[in-house]
Enzyme design. Structure first.
Site, mmCIF file in Angstrom:
data_model
loop_
_atom_site.group_PDB
_atom_site.id
_atom_site.type_symbol
_atom_site.label_atom_id
_atom_site.label_comp_id
_atom_site.label_asym_id
_atom_site.label_seq_id
_atom_site.Cartn_x
_atom_site.Cartn_y
_atom_site.Cartn_z
ATOM 1 N N HIS A 1 0.889 -1.169 0.000
ATOM 2 C CA HIS A 1 0.000 0.000 0.000
ATOM 3 C C HIS A 1 0.928 1.221 0.000
ATOM 4 C CE1 HIS A 1 -2.340 -3.023 2.346
ATOM 5 N NE2 HIS A 1 -3.376 -2.520 1.718
ATOM 6 N N ASP B 1 2.384 1.736 3.342
ATOM 7 C CA ASP B 1 3.314 0.735 3.900
ATOM 8 C C ASP B 1 4.733 1.196 3.596
ATOM 9 O OD1 ASP B 1 1.103 -0.881 4.361
ATOM 10 O OD2 ASP B 1 1.433 -2.103 2.568
ATOM 11 N N MET C 1 2.562 -5.744 -7.894
ATOM 12 C CA MET C 1 1.258 -5.140 -7.581
ATOM 13 C C MET C 1 1.431 -4.040 -6.553
ATOM 14 S SD MET C 1 -1.111 -5.279 -4.845
ATOM 15 C CE MET C 1 -1.798 -6.721 -4.034
ATOM 16 N N GLU D 1 -11.050 -6.210 -5.167
ATOM 17 C CA GLU D 1 -11.061 -7.256 -4.135
ATOM 18 C C GLU D 1 -12.298 -7.109 -3.255
ATOM 19 O OE1 GLU D 1 -7.429 -7.331 -1.897
ATOM 20 O OE2 GLU D 1 -8.293 -8.562 -0.303
ATOM 21 N N LYS E 1 -14.898 -8.172 -0.098
ATOM 22 C CA LYS E 1 -14.895 -8.721 1.262
ATOM 23 C C LYS E 1 -16.270 -8.421 1.860
ATOM 24 C CE LYS E 1 -12.095 -8.738 5.494
ATOM 25 N NZ LYS E 1 -11.010 -8.087 6.255
ATOM 26 N N GLU F 1 -9.987 -13.270 -2.625
ATOM 27 C CA GLU F 1 -9.203 -13.723 -1.468
ATOM 28 C C GLU F 1 -9.903 -14.884 -0.778
ATOM 29 O OE1 GLU F 1 -7.296 -10.936 1.197
ATOM 30 O OE2 GLU F 1 -8.037 -12.056 2.927
ATOM 31 N N HIS G 1 -11.890 -14.106 2.445
ATOM 32 C CA HIS G 1 -13.083 -13.270 2.285
ATOM 33 C C HIS G 1 -14.288 -14.090 1.856
ATOM 34 C CE1 HIS G 1 -10.330 -9.494 1.654
ATOM 35 N NE2 HIS G 1 -10.121 -10.120 2.805
ATOM 36 N N ASP H 1 -5.446 -13.438 -3.765
ATOM 37 C CA ASP H 1 -4.945 -13.329 -2.394
ATOM 38 C C ASP H 1 -5.144 -14.667 -1.688
ATOM 39 O OD1 ASP H 1 -4.202 -10.732 -2.751
ATOM 40 O OD2 ASP H 1 -5.524 -9.885 -1.221
ATOM 41 N N ASP I 1 -11.796 -11.917 10.893
ATOM 42 C CA ASP I 1 -10.842 -12.034 9.787
ATOM 43 C C ASP I 1 -9.505 -12.570 10.316
ATOM 44 O OD1 ASP I 1 -9.355 -11.638 7.521
ATOM 45 O OD2 ASP I 1 -9.393 -9.453 7.633
ATOM 46 N N ASP J 1 -6.785 -14.295 8.472
ATOM 47 C CA ASP J 1 -5.558 -14.210 7.657
ATOM 48 C C ASP J 1 -4.551 -15.310 7.988
ATOM 49 O OD1 ASP J 1 -6.329 -12.045 6.130
ATOM 50 O OD2 ASP J 1 -5.333 -10.563 7.389
ATOM 51 N N ASP K 1 -1.767 -13.092 1.208
ATOM 52 C CA ASP K 1 -2.256 -11.971 2.018
ATOM 53 C C ASP K 1 -2.643 -12.535 3.379
ATOM 54 O OD1 ASP K 1 -3.089 -9.612 2.994
ATOM 55 O OD2 ASP K 1 -4.880 -9.432 1.752
HETATM 56 C C1 GCO Z 1 -7.951 -7.302 4.331
HETATM 57 C C2 GCO Z 1 -7.598 -7.231 2.860
HETATM 58 C C3 GCO Z 1 -6.375 -6.417 2.584
HETATM 59 C C4 GCO Z 1 -6.190 -6.112 1.117
HETATM 60 C C5 GCO Z 1 -5.092 -5.148 0.921
HETATM 61 C C6 GCO Z 1 -4.675 -4.986 -0.503
HETATM 62 O O1 GCO Z 1 -8.739 -8.168 4.683
HETATM 63 O O2 GCO Z 1 -7.446 -6.492 5.104
HETATM 64 O O3 GCO Z 1 -7.441 -8.534 2.394
HETATM 65 O O4 GCO Z 1 -5.249 -7.085 3.087
HETATM 66 O O5 GCO Z 1 -5.923 -7.258 0.393
HETATM 67 O O6 GCO Z 1 -5.496 -3.925 1.434
HETATM 68 O O7 GCO Z 1 -5.564 -4.240 -1.174
HETATM 69 MN MN MN Z 2 -6.561 -9.206 0.604
HETATM 70 MN MN MN Z 3 -8.249 -10.022 3.801
#
Ligand code: GCO
Ligand code: MN
Ligand code: MN
Length: 389
Positions: free
Chosen positions: A56, A59, A90, A183, A185, A219, A222, A247, A257, A259, A289
């Site tokens: 990002h 970041d 990306m 993307e 979610k 993703e 998600h 992702d 969430d 991850d 991700d």
């Molecule tokens: C989340 C998202 C993020 C995006 C990221 C890239 O659940 O926080 O998956 O990680 O993928 O902001 O756009």
């Molecule tokens: Mn993501």
């Molecule tokens: Mn995510």
């Protein structure tokens, strides 16, 4: 030690700065790991064998960095990229972290927020392109509501569309070699997020001025949060020519969430996903991700990153084994047997076909009586995954 599961550049394994750079902060506790600079994170990724790094805007360059700080960070980042050979496939915009985005970015009710979001994204696109990104991801984490009293969802769709159209024109105007990947979610951080699944995104993309520039970035977590089959969504995107990025991570359904490390929760779903991507020849990044458990130090972060790639490669090998397994393939051939007798009824409609098909008789009971052997097929798959074949 190098084995079949050692990541190579051609595997296109990438991580976000925010993934290995995650310091373990959660809603109940602060960071457990010291933050590392972008350049340090690139070196960490180089050490574990990743191909690329994504980011990002913030970041890499903090939102309030001075021009001098920005130059210094970029210099160190570029040096780390050239030392490690990592690339930046990306980039994306942080349109969720700063308090200004508390009501969303492109869909916020305040026009100043919407305009600032466009400005921030144009700058972030410039930065991403400067570092080599060919895919630009849009994740609208704050594009949603807690109460539908606050916003008309149709207005939100229109605002989102206007923003995407504006930014597509911007990229074209600048002659950037760039594609957008949206993307979806369903929730988190907002109670409800607009365009909650990959399917919604695909339908939205078809309404844009430049749909050819825009695809999706599905993703795992998600779609699992939404309780749906991730691979099916990926397949739909692929079939539509819209799988621009992916992702990878993992997630228990019905929870916050998480991850999780790729393949660490639903191994079977991860297998069918890898099998799909490899069978169709998906050529884009395999982007992880996800982040390490909060229990870990940076050695654990490396274990996490290595684990994501290793599991992918093991599953890729299992997919090849599935395709070469004579018993499985014989069973699939039997399941898909076709004596050709129905061929004249398929394909494009004609009045004659309709008349002929209406006159055809079917032995419904005989057709229905046939056992399909999916139990055996699934157990063979399980045996294969568990290493029993
Ligand atoms: C989340 C998202 C993020 C995006 C990221 C890239 O659940 O926080 O998956 O990680 O993928 O902001 O756009
Ligand atoms: Mn993501
Ligand atoms: Mn995510």
């Amino acid at each position: 030690m190098s084995d079949n599961y050692t990541p190579q550049p051609e595997h296109k394994f990438t991580f976000g700065l925010w993934t290995v750079g995650n310091t373990g902060r959660d809603p109940f506790g602060g960071p457990v790991r010291e933050p590392k600079s972008p350049a340090e994170l690139v070196r960490l990724l180089g050490e574990v064998g990743a191909y690329g790094v994504n980011f990002h805007d913030n970041d890499l360059i903090p939102i309030d960095a001075t021009p001098t700080e920005r130059d210094q960070i970029l210099k160190e980042f570029r040096k780390a990229l050239s030392d490690t050979g990592l690339v930046v496939p990306m980039a994306t915009t942080n349109l969720f972290g700063d308090p200004v985005f508390k009501d969303g970015a492109f869909t916020a009710n305040d026009p100043k927020v919407r305009a600032y979001a466009l400005q921030k994204t144009m700058n972030a696109i410039d930065l991403g392109v400067e570092l080599g990104a060919k895919i630009y991801v849009f994740w609208g984490g704050r594009e949603g509501t807690e109460t539908d009293a606050s916003k008309n969802p149709v207005d939100a769709i229109k605002r989102n569309r206007e923003a995407m159209n504006f930014l597509c024109e911007y990229a074209l105007d600048k002659k950037y070699d760039l594609k957008f990947a949206l993307e979806a979610k369903p929730n988190e951080p907002r109670a409800d997020i607009y365009n909650p699944t990959t399917g919604h995104m695909l339908a939205f993309i078809a309404t844009l001025d430049h749909p050819e520039m825009v695809g999706v970035n599905p993703e795992v977590a998600h779609e699992h949060m939404a309780g749906i089959n991730f691979m099916h969504g990926v397949a739909q995107a692929w079939e539509a020519g819209k799988l621009f990025h992916i992702d990878l991570n993992d997630q228990y359904p019905g929870r916050y969430d998480q991850d999780l490390r790729f393949g660490s929760r639903d191994l079977k779903a991860a297998f069918f996903l890898v099998k799909f991507l490899e069978d169709v020849g998906y050529a884009g990044s395999r982007h992880f991700d996800a982040h390490a458990y909060r229990t870990e130090d940076y050695e654990g972060v490396k274990d996490f990153a290595r684990g994501c790639m290793r599991t992918y490669l093991i599953l890729k090998e299992k997919a090849a084994q599935f395709s070469a397994d004579e018993e499985i393939q014989a069973l699939l051939a039997e399941i898909n047997a076709d004596d050709g007798s129905m061929a004249t009824y398929f394909g494009k409609y004609s009045a004659e076909k309709a008349i002929a098909l209406k006159a055809q008789s079917f032995d419904r009971a005989a057709i229905a009586n046939r056992g399909l052997k999916y139990e055996r097929l699934d157990q063979l798959t399980i045996d294969l995954l568990l290493g029993a074949r």
